[in-house]
Design a protein around this motif. Structure first.
Motif, mmCIF file in Angstrom:
data_model
loop_
_atom_site.group_PDB
_atom_site.id
_atom_site.type_symbol
_atom_site.label_atom_id
_atom_site.label_comp_id
_atom_site.label_asym_id
_atom_site.label_seq_id
_atom_site.Cartn_x
_atom_site.Cartn_y
_atom_site.Cartn_z
ATOM 1 N N LEU A 319 0.835 -1.199 0.000
ATOM 2 C CA LEU A 319 0.000 0.000 0.000
ATOM 3 C C LEU A 319 0.872 1.252 0.000
ATOM 4 N N SER A 320 0.442 2.218 -0.801
ATOM 5 C CA SER A 320 1.157 3.489 -0.890
ATOM 6 C C SER A 320 0.414 4.548 -0.086
ATOM 7 N N ASN A 321 0.896 5.764 -0.147
ATOM 8 C CA ASN A 321 0.141 6.897 0.368
ATOM 9 C C ASN A 321 -0.190 7.853 -0.769
ATOM 10 N N GLU A 322 -0.255 7.315 -1.976
ATOM 11 C CA GLU A 322 -0.793 8.079 -3.087
ATOM 12 C C GLU A 322 -2.295 8.172 -2.836
ATOM 13 N N GLY A 323 -2.839 9.355 -2.920
ATOM 14 C CA GLY A 323 -4.264 9.507 -2.655
ATOM 15 C C GLY A 323 -5.109 8.856 -3.735
ATOM 16 N N GLY A 324 -6.431 8.876 -3.518
ATOM 17 C CA GLY A 324 -7.344 8.360 -4.530
ATOM 18 C C GLY A 324 -7.903 7.008 -4.149
ATOM 19 N N TRP A 325 -8.764 6.519 -4.999
ATOM 20 C CA TRP A 325 -9.450 5.259 -4.729
ATOM 21 C C TRP A 325 -8.924 4.191 -5.676
ATOM 22 N N ASN A 326 -9.308 2.949 -5.428
ATOM 23 C CA ASN A 326 -8.857 1.821 -6.245
ATOM 24 C C ASN A 326 -10.039 1.214 -6.982
ATOM 25 N N ASN A 327 -9.830 0.953 -8.262
ATOM 26 C CA ASN A 327 -10.860 0.284 -9.059
ATOM 27 C C ASN A 327 -10.749 -1.219 -8.813
ATOM 28 N N PRO A 328 -11.768 -1.834 -8.212
ATOM 29 C CA PRO A 328 -11.646 -3.254 -7.855
ATOM 30 C C PRO A 328 -11.499 -4.174 -9.069
ATOM 31 N N ASP A 329 -11.871 -3.680 -10.261
ATOM 32 C CA ASP A 329 -11.708 -4.498 -11.469
ATOM 33 C C ASP A 329 -10.300 -4.386 -12.048
ATOM 34 N N GLN A 330 -9.548 -3.402 -11.607
ATOM 35 C CA GLN A 330 -8.185 -3.205 -12.140
ATOM 36 C C GLN A 330 -7.219 -2.912 -10.997
ATOM 37 N N LEU A 331 -7.248 -3.757 -9.992
ATOM 38 C CA LEU A 331 -6.389 -3.509 -8.833
ATOM 39 C C LEU A 331 -4.926 -3.678 -9.204
ATOM 40 N N ASN A 332 -4.112 -2.764 -8.726
ATOM 41 C CA ASN A 332 -2.666 -2.878 -8.889
ATOM 42 C C ASN A 332 -2.112 -3.237 -7.511
ATOM 43 N N PRO A 333 -1.918 -4.533 -7.228
ATOM 44 C CA PRO A 333 -1.703 -4.972 -5.835
ATOM 45 C C PRO A 333 -0.481 -4.352 -5.164
ATOM 46 N N PHE A 334 0.514 -3.923 -5.932
ATOM 47 C CA PHE A 334 1.701 -3.357 -5.297
ATOM 48 C C PHE A 334 1.737 -1.832 -5.373
ATOM 49 N N HIS A 335 0.622 -1.262 -5.755
ATOM 50 C CA HIS A 335 0.497 0.203 -5.743
ATOM 51 C C HIS A 335 -0.912 0.581 -5.287
ATOM 52 N N LEU A 336 -1.392 -0.044 -4.229
ATOM 53 C CA LEU A 336 -2.733 0.281 -3.742
ATOM 54 C C LEU A 336 -2.716 1.692 -3.148
ATOM 55 N N ARG A 337 -3.715 2.462 -3.500
ATOM 56 C CA ARG A 337 -3.774 3.865 -3.066
ATOM 57 C C ARG A 337 -4.466 3.998 -1.716
ATOM 58 N N ARG A 338 -4.040 4.980 -0.947
ATOM 59 C CA ARG A 338 -4.715 5.283 0.322
ATOM 60 C C ARG A 338 -4.901 6.786 0.463
ATOM 61 N N ILE A 339 -5.995 7.166 1.116
ATOM 62 C CA ILE A 339 -6.173 8.579 1.474
ATOM 63 C C ILE A 339 -5.865 8.745 2.959
ATOM 64 N N GLN A 340 -5.383 9.915 3.318
ATOM 65 C CA GLN A 340 -4.971 10.180 4.693
ATOM 66 C C GLN A 340 -6.070 10.883 5.482
ATOM 67 N N VAL A 341 -6.229 10.470 6.729
ATOM 68 C CA VAL A 341 -7.030 11.259 7.670
ATOM 69 C C VAL A 341 -6.059 12.102 8.483
ATOM 70 N N ASP A 342 -6.384 13.383 8.639
ATOM 71 C CA ASP A 342 -5.524 14.268 9.405
ATOM 72 C C ASP A 342 -6.379 15.200 10.242
ATOM 73 N N LEU A 343 -5.705 16.067 10.976
ATOM 74 C CA LEU A 343 -6.441 16.914 11.928
ATOM 75 C C LEU A 343 -7.354 17.923 11.243
ATOM 76 N N ARG A 344 -7.211 18.064 9.940
ATOM 77 C CA ARG A 344 -8.130 18.973 9.226
ATOM 78 C C ARG A 344 -9.313 18.218 8.644
ATOM 79 N N THR A 345 -9.358 16.912 8.883
ATOM 80 C CA THR A 345 -10.470 16.121 8.356
ATOM 81 C C THR A 345 -11.661 16.261 9.300
ATOM 82 N N THR A 346 -12.474 17.259 9.019
ATOM 83 C CA THR A 346 -13.689 17.436 9.811
ATOM 84 C C THR A 346 -14.647 16.297 9.497
ATOM 85 N N ARG A 347 -15.697 16.186 10.289
ATOM 86 C CA ARG A 347 -16.667 15.102 10.054
ATOM 87 C C ARG A 347 -17.313 15.240 8.672
ATOM 88 N N SER A 348 -17.620 16.458 8.282
ATOM 89 C CA SER A 348 -18.212 16.657 6.952
ATOM 90 C C SER A 348 -17.225 16.261 5.865
#
Ligand SMILES: [Zn+2]
Length: 362
Positions: A319-348
């Motif tokens: 898993l990387s820390n490249e933002g964005g989502w993953n298309n389950p039909d075209q998964l790239n198993p060694f470059h899975l994207r993740r989004i970060q939660v941080d202190l500016r991530t309000t509930r909305s």
């Protein structure tokens, strides 16, 4: 520890920030147009519309670091508070499918088909507060997550340089630090009243050859007159990691020493990959299938060689820390994207980012 370059997800804070794209440079909380957009779209009515707009199958992987209200070390590692994490997990449980490590493995191996949006929760770096987070997830919500452990920090007394320098800056009574010259770096006086004092030190840290970096950390502590912080209670124990595994969470590897993998020769990368996998498997008594790249930025902190070596080491995915989502039909198993939660991530913001798979840039 990740690289933070997503415009929509910078960390805010004051302590050490990381230049060269490696560290997360925080800026003060801002409540601009994106905040207003998130607040509007996060209302119950609008979020129902957003949810309908983005109902195609998709895999969003969310990444947390520390879960705390206040830390003695590096503020940049705080992703959210325990109260906000509890709110986020309750909302996820009620609104979207949450996948654990076993389901992720099936998805990657083509043994499971995803017919709806889904989320996977991940926690990096093995800080002790992650144990309490993992317990809350399972005991209150029966929600599984993945925990990525840098094995060299567990029960070794080793403290990461970002935490050591942030601790020294937080606990010194000095107004400035005189850092002596070191090989390629001239001596320098750091004004601690400056908001960029921490980032300046991290610039110096990453400008030095790897073998010199420890010396800079020690020079900062000496100039600050602050002893190296105690590791007691900073990272999880092996017993806690085993307990997380026993609860039903997935334990993944996050290297041994949390290096910038792309800067290491292949043999050292192999040691970081296979070494952390082997130690974790021995400690928890189960296969370790997932790896999270330290800092997680493709071509900057890890590269295709690292990905190939991760596969060679026997991991199923990384898993990387490249933002964005993953298309389950075209998964790239060694470059899975993740989004970060941080202190500016309000509930909305959290609602809108999850429901829109990170497409709406709030
Ligand atoms: Zn990390």
């Amino acid at each position: 520890m990740t690289v933070q370059t997503e415009a929509s997800a910078p960390f805010s804070g004051t302590a050490i920030s990381r230049p060269l794209g490696l560290p997360r440079a925080r800026s003060p909380r801002r409540f601009g147009k994106r905040h207003l957009l998130a607040a509007c779209l996060g209302s119950t009515f609008a979020s129902a519309i957003v949810k309908r707009m983005f109902r195609n199958p998709s895999l969003l992987i969310v990444n947390y670091h520390r879960i705390a209200t206040r830390v003695e070390h590096d503020d940049d590692n705080v992703a959210t508070t325990p109260a906000d994490l509890e709110w986020q997990v309750r909302w996820l449980r009620d609104n979207i499918r949450v996948l654990g490590g076993a389901e992720m493995a099936e998805l990657i191996q083509g043994q499971r088909v995803l017919r709806e949006p889904a989320v996977c929760l991940t926690f990096d770096d093995g800080y002790e507060d992650n144990f309490e987070a993992g317990r809350m997830l399972m005991e209150q919500f029966k929600v599984p997550a993945m925990f990525f452990i840098p094995t060299g920090f567990i029960e070794t007394g080793s403290v990461p340089p970002w935490d050591r320098m942030a601790y020294a800056l937080k606990h010194t009574s000095a107004l400035h630090l005189d850092i002596p010259p070191m090989e390629t770096l001239p001596g320098r006086r750091i004004d601690l009243r400056s908001p960029v004092a921490g980032s300046t030190l991290m610039e110096m840290f990453y400008a030095l050859p790897t073998r010199m970096r420890q010396q800079l950390v020690e020079a900062v502590e000496a100039a600050a007159g602050v002893a190296t912080c105690n590791t007691s209670g900073l990272f999880m124990s092996w017993d806690q990691i085993r307990k997380l595994h026993g609860m039903g969470h997935t334990i993944g590897a996050h290297s041994v020493t949390h290096p910038v993998m792309a800067t290491l020769p292949a043999e050292s990368q192999r040691s970081e990959l296979a070494g952390s996998k082997q130690v974790l498997e021995e400690r928890i008594g189960a296969p370790v299938q997932f790896f999270a790249y330290p800092f997680g930025k493709r071509r900057l902190t890890y590269d295709d060689t690292t990905a190939a070596l991760a596969a060679e080491a026997g991991f199923l995915a990384a898993l990387s820390n490249e933002g964005g989502w993953n298309n389950p039909d075209q998964l790239n198993p060694f470059h899975l994207r993740r989004i970060q939660v941080d202190l500016r991530t309000t509930r909305s913001r959290f609602k809108v980012r999850v429901l829109s798979r990170g497409v709406i840039p709030v």
